[in-house]
Design a protein around this motif. Structure first.
Motif, short mmCIF file in Angstrom:
data_model
loop_
_atom_site.label_atom_id
_atom_site.label_comp_id
_atom_site.label_asym_id
_atom_site.label_seq_id
_atom_site.Cartn_x
_atom_site.Cartn_y
_atom_site.Cartn_z
N PRO A 40 35.47 50.56 31.01
CA PRO A 40 35.69 49.18 31.45
C PRO A 40 34.75 48.18 30.79
O PRO A 40 35.07 46.98 30.71
CB PRO A 40 35.44 49.24 32.97
CG PRO A 40 34.62 50.46 33.18
CD PRO A 40 35.04 51.44 32.12
N GLN A 41 33.63 48.66 30.28
CA GLN A 41 32.67 47.75 29.64
C GLN A 41 33.20 47.19 28.33
O GLN A 41 32.64 46.23 27.79
CB GLN A 41 31.33 48.47 29.40
CG GLN A 41 30.67 48.98 30.68
CD GLN A 41 30.46 47.90 31.72
OE1 GLN A 41 29.99 46.81 31.40
NE2 GLN A 41 30.82 48.18 32.97
N THR A 42 34.28 47.78 27.82
CA THR A 42 34.88 47.28 26.58
C THR A 42 35.87 46.15 26.85
O THR A 42 36.40 45.55 25.91
CB THR A 42 35.61 48.40 25.83
OG1 THR A 42 36.71 48.87 26.63
CG2 THR A 42 34.67 49.57 25.54
N LEU A 43 36.14 45.87 28.13
CA LEU A 43 37.15 44.88 28.50
C LEU A 43 36.52 43.56 28.92
O LEU A 43 35.39 43.52 29.41
CB LEU A 43 38.00 45.41 29.66
CG LEU A 43 38.66 46.78 29.47
CD1 LEU A 43 39.36 47.20 30.75
CD2 LEU A 43 39.63 46.75 28.30
N LYS A 44 37.27 42.49 28.76
CA LYS A 44 36.82 41.19 29.25
C LYS A 44 36.84 41.18 30.77
O LYS A 44 37.67 41.85 31.41
CB LYS A 44 37.71 40.07 28.71
CG LYS A 44 37.49 39.74 27.24
CD LYS A 44 38.22 38.47 26.85
CE LYS A 44 37.96 38.11 25.39
NZ LYS A 44 36.56 37.73 25.16
N THR A 45 35.94 40.42 31.37
CA THR A 45 35.92 40.27 32.83
C THR A 45 36.92 39.20 33.23
O THR A 45 37.31 38.36 32.40
CB THR A 45 34.53 39.85 33.31
OG1 THR A 45 34.24 38.55 32.78
CG2 THR A 45 33.46 40.84 32.86
N PRO A 46 37.36 39.20 34.49
CA PRO A 46 38.25 38.13 34.94
C PRO A 46 37.67 36.73 34.69
O PRO A 46 38.42 35.81 34.34
CB PRO A 46 38.39 38.41 36.44
CG PRO A 46 38.23 39.90 36.56
CD PRO A 46 37.18 40.24 35.53
N GLU A 47 36.37 36.59 34.85
CA GLU A 47 35.73 35.28 34.66
C GLU A 47 35.91 34.76 33.24
O GLU A 47 36.01 33.55 33.02
CB GLU A 47 34.24 35.37 35.01
CG GLU A 47 33.94 35.53 36.49
CD GLU A 47 34.23 36.93 37.02
OE1 GLU A 47 34.35 37.09 38.26
OE2 GLU A 47 34.36 37.88 36.21
N GLU A 48 35.97 35.68 32.28
CA GLU A 48 36.11 35.27 30.88
C GLU A 48 37.51 34.75 30.54
O GLU A 48 37.71 34.13 29.50
CB GLU A 48 35.74 36.45 29.95
CG GLU A 48 34.27 36.81 29.97
CD GLU A 48 33.97 38.02 29.09
OE1 GLU A 48 33.44 37.81 27.99
OE2 GLU A 48 34.27 39.15 29.51
N LEU A 49 38.46 34.98 31.43
CA LEU A 49 39.83 34.52 31.20
C LEU A 49 40.09 33.13 31.76
O LEU A 49 41.15 32.55 31.51
CB LEU A 49 40.83 35.48 31.87
CG LEU A 49 40.69 36.97 31.64
CD1 LEU A 49 41.85 37.69 32.31
CD2 LEU A 49 40.63 37.30 30.16
N MET A 50 39.14 32.59 32.49
CA MET A 50 39.39 31.39 33.26
C MET A 50 39.73 30.12 32.46
O MET A 50 40.39 29.23 33.00
CB MET A 50 38.23 31.12 34.23
CG MET A 50 38.19 32.10 35.40
SD MET A 50 39.75 32.14 36.35
CE MET A 50 40.38 33.77 35.91
N PRO A 51 39.31 29.97 31.21
CA PRO A 51 39.73 28.77 30.48
C PRO A 51 41.25 28.54 30.52
O PRO A 51 41.70 27.41 30.76
CB PRO A 51 39.22 29.02 29.06
CG PRO A 51 38.00 29.83 29.26
CD PRO A 51 38.32 30.75 30.41
N THR A 52 42.04 29.59 30.33
CA THR A 52 43.50 29.44 30.35
C THR A 52 44.00 29.10 31.74
O THR A 52 44.90 28.26 31.91
CB THR A 52 44.17 30.74 29.84
OG1 THR A 52 43.66 31.06 28.55
CG2 THR A 52 45.68 30.58 29.75
N TYR A 53 43.42 29.74 32.74
CA TYR A 53 43.84 29.49 34.13
C TYR A 53 43.49 28.06 34.55
O TYR A 53 44.26 27.41 35.28
CB TYR A 53 43.18 30.51 35.07
CG TYR A 53 43.83 31.87 35.01
CD1 TYR A 53 44.76 32.27 35.95
CD2 TYR A 53 43.52 32.76 33.98
CE1 TYR A 53 45.37 33.53 35.88
CE2 TYR A 53 44.12 34.02 33.89
CZ TYR A 53 45.04 34.39 34.85
OH TYR A 53 45.65 35.62 34.77
N LEU A 54 42.35 27.57 34.12
CA LEU A 54 41.96 26.19 34.44
C LEU A 54 42.84 25.20 33.69
O LEU A 54 43.28 24.19 34.25
CB LEU A 54 40.48 25.97 34.10
CG LEU A 54 39.49 26.61 35.07
CD1 LEU A 54 38.09 26.69 34.45
CD2 LEU A 54 39.44 25.83 36.39
#
Length: 245
Positions: free
Chosen positions: A213-227
C-alpha cells in the motif's frame, strides 16, 4: 487539474452530501470540503466512523457537519425521500452530492458469479444511487450552482477479466452520469464522474492483498480533482469522465 490549487473559501456557504463518508476517499473528501468552507452531510452505515469524522471537522474549527446513518443495502425509497425533505427544510437546497460509497463484490471468473453477490453490488453501487439522486434532484436544482459527482473506476470504462460484478456496476454508473448531464445541460446542475485510480484504501487492499500500500497515493492526494469538480471553477464542466491521478 491534478495540480489544482483550491481557494481557501472555495466552498464557503455550500452544503454538500458525501456518501461513504466514514473512511477512505469519502472521509478525505468530507474533510477537504469542510476545510474549504462547506457544511458537509456525512452519510454512511457505521455511526462510530461518521462520528469520528464529525469530531475531526469540529475540532478543526470547520463548519459544523451533519450525520445521516444509512445502510444503502437496506434503505427504501421512502428513506431517501425523507432525507431530501429534511435537507431542504434545514438547508434550503443542496449544492453538491458526491456518490462515493461502493461495494467491490467478488472477483473471479464470470461463470462463477454469484447472483446474490451481483444483486448486493448493484443495490449499493447503482440502485441506491439512482433512488438517492432522484430524491435529491429537486433539492439540488434549488442551488445557484449544483455539482453531482459519481465515483467510477478504470474497469467501469474498460472492462477487465474477473472484475465482472464491479465493472458492470461502474459502466452503469457512467451511463447514469452521462444521461443526467445531457438532460440538465445548460442548467445550474452539472454531473461528472471521477476515476480515483489505485488508492490506499480498504477496498483496494481487498482487491490486491499482495500489493504494497505504500506504493499507492493516499485519498488526501486525490483531493485536487474532487475539490475542482465540487467548486464553481468547474461550473462549465459536465458529462465528463475525469481521472484523479
Amino acid at each position: 487539474m491534478l495540480e489544482y490549487q483550491a481557494a481557501k473559501d472555495l466552498l464557503k456557504g455550500k452544503t454538500i452530501l458525501v456518501t461513504g463518508a466514514g473512511d477512505g476517499i469519502g472521509r478525505a473528501a468530507a474533510l477537504a470540503y469542510a476545510e474549504h468552507g462547506a457544511t458537509v452531510i456525512l452519510l454512511g452505515k457505521t455511526v462510530s466512523k461518521l462520528e469520528s469524522v464529525y469530531d475531526e471537522i469540529e475540532q478543526a474549527g470547520y463548519p459544523t457537519p451533519a450525520i445521516v446513518p444509512l445502510d444503502l443495502k437496506g434503505a427504501t425509497e421512502q428513506h431517501y425521500i425523507d432525507m431530501a425533505e429534511t435537507i431542504e427544510q434545514q438547508f434550503g437546497h443542496l449544492d453538491g452530492l458526491l456518490h462515493n460509497a461502493s461495494l467491490l463484490g467478488v472477483l473471479g471468473p464470470f461463470e462463477h458469479i454469484s447472483i446474490d453477490s451481483v444483486k448486493e453490488v448493484m443495490q449499493v453501487n447503482l440502485i441506491a444511487e439512482i433512488i438517492m439522486t432522484k430524491a435529491l434532484l429537486p433539492v439540488l436544482k434549488k442551488a445557484p450552482l449544483a455539482s453531482l459527482i459519481f465515483t467510477s473506476s478504470s474497469v467501469g470504462r474498460q472492462g477487465r477479466a474477473f472484475w465482472g460484478e464491479y465493472a458492470i456496476s461502474k459502466f452503469a454508473t457512467e451511463g447514469m452520469m452521462q444521461s443526467i448531464a445531457h438532460e440538465y445541460q445548460g442548467t445550474n446542475l452539472r454531473a461528472n464522474s471521477i476515476n480515483p485510480g489505485a488508492t490506499r484504501t480498504k477496498m483496494r487492499a481487498n482487491a490486491y492483498p499482495a500489493e504494497n500500500p505504500q506504493t499507492l497515493k493516499t485519498p488526501e492526494e486525490l483531493m485536487p480533482t474532487y475539490l475542482y469538480l465540487m467548486g464553481d471553477d468547474s461550473k462549465d464542466i459536465t458529462g465528463q469522465q475525469l481521472n484523479a491521478q
